[in-house]
Motif scaffolding. Structure first.
Motif, PDB file in Angstrom:
ATOM      1  N   MET A 424       0.808  -1.223   0.000  1.00 37.71           N
ATOM      2  CA  MET A 424       0.000   0.000   0.000  1.00 37.71           C
ATOM      3  C   MET A 424       0.836   1.266   0.000  1.00 37.71           C
ATOM      4  O   MET A 424       0.476   2.253  -0.635  1.00 37.71           O
ATOM      5  CB  MET A 424      -0.949  -0.006   1.202  1.00 37.71           C
ATOM      6  CG  MET A 424      -1.986  -1.115   1.138  1.00 37.71           C
ATOM      7  SD  MET A 424      -3.230  -0.995   2.442  1.00 37.71           S
ATOM      8  CE  MET A 424      -2.233  -1.307   3.900  1.00 37.71           C
ATOM      9  N   SER A 425       1.959   1.256   0.702  1.00 40.22           N
ATOM     10  CA  SER A 425       2.821   2.444   0.689  1.00 40.22           C
ATOM     11  C   SER A 425       4.226   2.084   1.136  1.00 40.22           C
ATOM     12  O   SER A 425       4.423   1.147   1.917  1.00 40.22           O
ATOM     13  CB  SER A 425       2.265   3.559   1.582  1.00 40.22           C
ATOM     14  OG  SER A 425       2.492   3.278   2.947  1.00 40.22           O
ATOM     15  N   VAL A 426       5.166   2.847   0.597  1.00 38.47           N
ATOM     16  CA  VAL A 426       6.574   2.736   0.993  1.00 38.47           C
ATOM     17  C   VAL A 426       7.075   4.153   1.228  1.00 38.47           C
ATOM     18  O   VAL A 426       6.993   5.002   0.335  1.00 38.47           O
ATOM     19  CB  VAL A 426       7.422   2.061  -0.098  1.00 38.47           C
ATOM     20  CG1 VAL A 426       8.897   2.006   0.335  1.00 38.47           C
ATOM     21  CG2 VAL A 426       6.910   0.668  -0.406  1.00 38.47           C
ATOM     22  N   MET A 427       7.548   4.433   2.431  1.00 46.65           N
ATOM     23  CA  MET A 427       8.031   5.770   2.736  1.00 46.65           C
ATOM     24  C   MET A 427       9.314   5.688   3.562  1.00 46.65           C
ATOM     25  O   MET A 427       9.452   4.837   4.439  1.00 46.65           O
ATOM     26  CB  MET A 427       6.973   6.577   3.512  1.00 46.65           C
ATOM     27  CG  MET A 427       7.337   8.048   3.672  1.00 46.65           C
ATOM     28  SD  MET A 427       5.971   9.037   4.344  1.00 46.65           S
ATOM     29  CE  MET A 427       4.786   8.926   3.013  1.00 46.65           C
ATOM     30  N   ARG A 428      10.224   6.585   3.261  1.00 49.30           N
ATOM     31  CA  ARG A 428      11.478   6.611   3.988  1.00 49.30           C
ATOM     32  C   ARG A 428      11.293   7.237   5.372  1.00 49.30           C
ATOM     33  O   ARG A 428      10.397   8.049   5.575  1.00 49.30           O
ATOM     34  CB  ARG A 428      12.530   7.377   3.186  1.00 49.30           C
ATOM     35  CG  ARG A 428      12.864   6.672   1.865  1.00 49.30           C
ATOM     36  CD  ARG A 428      13.706   7.535   0.948  1.00 49.30           C
ATOM     37  NE  ARG A 428      13.975   6.820  -0.304  1.00 49.30           N
ATOM     38  CZ  ARG A 428      13.180   6.834  -1.355  1.00 49.30           C
ATOM     39  NH1 ARG A 428      12.053   7.528  -1.331  1.00 49.30           N
ATOM     40  NH2 ARG A 428      13.489   6.161  -2.445  1.00 49.30           N
ATOM     41  N   VAL A 429      12.157   6.841   6.289  1.00 53.16           N
ATOM     42  CA  VAL A 429      12.131   7.361   7.652  1.00 53.16           C
ATOM     43  C   VAL A 429      13.488   8.012   7.913  1.00 53.16           C
ATOM     44  O   VAL A 429      14.540   7.375   7.764  1.00 53.16           O
ATOM     45  CB  VAL A 429      11.890   6.227   8.678  1.00 53.16           C
ATOM     46  CG1 VAL A 429      11.876   6.799  10.104  1.00 53.16           C
ATOM     47  CG2 VAL A 429      10.576   5.504   8.379  1.00 53.16           C
ATOM     48  N   GLU A 430      13.473   9.294   8.252  1.00 56.70           N
ATOM     49  CA  GLU A 430      14.704  10.048   8.459  1.00 56.70           C
ATOM     50  C   GLU A 430      14.764  10.607   9.881  1.00 56.70           C
ATOM     51  O   GLU A 430      13.737  10.738  10.558  1.00 56.70           O
ATOM     52  CB  GLU A 430      14.784  11.224   7.467  1.00 56.70           C
ATOM     53  CG  GLU A 430      14.810  10.831   6.012  1.00 56.70           C
ATOM     54  CD  GLU A 430      16.134  10.250   5.574  1.00 56.70           C
ATOM     55  OE1 GLU A 430      17.139  10.450   6.274  1.00 56.70           O
ATOM     56  OE2 GLU A 430      16.170   9.598   4.513  1.00 56.70           O
ATOM     57  N   GLY A 431      15.983  10.935  10.298  1.00 55.60           N
ATOM     58  CA  GLY A 431      16.161  11.688  11.525  1.00 55.60           C
ATOM     59  C   GLY A 431      16.036  10.900  12.810  1.00 55.60           C
ATOM     60  O   GLY A 431      16.049  11.468  13.898  1.00 55.60           O
ATOM     61  N   GLY A 432      15.929   9.599  12.708  1.00 55.85           N
ATOM     62  CA  GLY A 432      15.793   8.793  13.917  1.00 55.85           C
ATOM     63  C   GLY A 432      17.119   8.308  14.452  1.00 55.85           C
ATOM     64  O   GLY A 432      18.146   8.473  13.855  1.00 55.85           O
TER      65      GLY A 432
END
Length: 432
Positions: A424-432
């Motif tokens: 359904m969706s693919v999103m990057r995760v930043e800043g963690g």
């Protein structure tokens, strides 16, 4: 003693150009005191002279449709270009530089596409080329990168550089608006154009990312080097999922050195960032850029990134500087390309990912999904399952850092599983 006068040609008289002219006129005495010379408007190049421009306060006799002739005039000392686009702006700026006239521009597309050639021409002819307004409106950003941090080693630039997309995503996060609804409101408030493609598809932010990377890493980077993904596929479900993990979705421009320092990565895409990150609190149509450097540590620049008055503020700041330099017979810092680092492909970029899957709710599904991740060397950090209907479940997977290439292969593998109904969706995760 009579004060010297520097004559300025203004190319373009839209929202920004008319505001530049207004501020030049209304603040004439202050600007003269700061420069040591008076600024006088020599002419204003427009497409058509028949329009009613009385509200601009510019004398009608100053308007001309002959932009090239205005640039070539011997009595013109400095050029301000706010036409936008590639041509005729590029030719006019080159003509000005070749004639020994310093240029101030707000043209992000041109500087992203042809900044190296324009800087080379400015250096060759011993004049200034300044473009603070091209990236973040009134926010002082390019000059700190070029001058204040010139003695440091910048490793990363992470920013929200498009107010339209930030407004839309903020509405979706704060009020639960859908994308179409938030876009319509942005248009009604004047934050988005009738055709918002340049903003929502990430073209505007990509041009700004190319400029930032070129300056920060002393290497020529063009817009074609930038990986670009807009926000049109961001859904309310993505925003809600980000909330559930204590994050917010932002369209980010990311410029960073590779671990070995020999290459740079430049990308624009939506990403989830923790609500504790300084960029998470940037609301509405505001911009902010987060700079990481070895000695200075983390520095953030924040403010209005667009609009006639903020952009004119940045242009006039540049105009004061180039005028002072002209009076003093010097030039400011030019282009710096000594590092000449390559731009590595997006596939080599490493980050975390948030993936939502619609799957069959039966034994063995999670094991099959985990196997696909393992086959491509992508490590799973967390898995969350939500069941809304019998035999149907949503799996939300957050990974550890992995290459974009590995993630793309993983998503393709997941799509081939009989038990996965939809990625359904693919999103990057930043800043963690």
């Amino acid at each position: 003693m009579r004060m010297n006068t520097l004559r300025v040609a203004l190319l373009g008289c839209g929202v920004v150009g008319s505001e530049v002219a207004r501020q030049m006129t209304e603040r004439s005495d202050d600007l003269s005191a700061r420069i040591g010379a008076r600024l006088e408007l020599a002419g204003v190049a427009v497409r058509r002279t028949g329009r009613d421009r009385a509200a601009s306060g510019i004398s009608p006799e100053l308007f001309t449709t002959d932009a090239a002739g205005l640039v070539e005039r011997d009595d013109v000392d400095l050029i301000v270009e706010v036409i936008g686009g590639i041509e005729p702006a590029r030719g006019l700026i080159l003509s000005a530089l070749e004639r020994g006239k310093s240029v101030v521009t707000a043209n992000k597309a041109l500087m992203a596409d042809d900044g190296y050639a324009l800087h080379t021409a400015a250096d060759k002819h011993g004049v200034d080329l300044y473009y603070e307004a091209a990236v973040a409106g009134a926010i002082p950003l390019l000059r700190p990168l070029r001058e204040s941090l010139a003695g440091d080693h910048i490793t990363r630039v992470l920013g929200i550089v498009n107010g339209t997309t930030n407004y839309i995503l903020d509405q979706m996060d704060s009020y639960g608006s859908g994308f179409a609804e938030a876009l319509e409101e942005a248009q009604s408030l004047g934050y988005a154009e009738a055709d918002p493609t340049a903003d929502i598809e990430g073209f505007d932010a990509a041009a700004k990312a190319a400029i930032l990377a070129s300056i920060a890493f002393h290497s020529p980077v063009t817009m074609s080097d930038v990986h670009r993904q807009g926000i049109t596929d961001v859904t309310s479900a993505d925003v809600a999922s980000a909330k559930a993990m204590g994050a917010v979705v932002k369209l980010l421009a990311i410029c960073e050195l590779a671990p070995d320092g020999d290459a740079v990565g430049v990308r624009v895409h939506p990403a989830m960032i923790p609500r504790t990150h300084p960029l998470a609190g940037v609301r509405g149509a505001y911009n902010a850029v987060f700079v990481e450097a070895e000695a200075a540590g983390q520095v953030m620049f924040y403010g209005p990134g667009a609009g006639g008055a903020p952009t004119a503020s940045a242009i006039l700041g540049d105009l004061v500087t180039v005028a002072r330099n002209r009076i003093g017979g010097v030039t400011g810092p030019g282009g710096s390309w000594y590092a000449d680092r390559r731009v590595h492909p997006m596939g080599q970029t490493s980050t975390r990912y948030h993936i939502s899957l619609d799957v069959d709710d039966r034994p063995g599904v999670l094991a099959a999904v985990a196997t696909v991740f393992a086959e491509h060397g992508v490590s799973i950090e967390t898995v969350r399952q939500r069941t809304e209907r019998p035999d149907d479940a949503e799996l939300v997977v957050v990974t550890h850092k992995a290459s974009d290439e590995a993630l793309t292969a993983t998503v393709a593998g997941l799509g081939r599983l009989d038990t996965v109904r939809d990625v359904m969706s693919v999103m990057r995760v930043e800043g963690g």
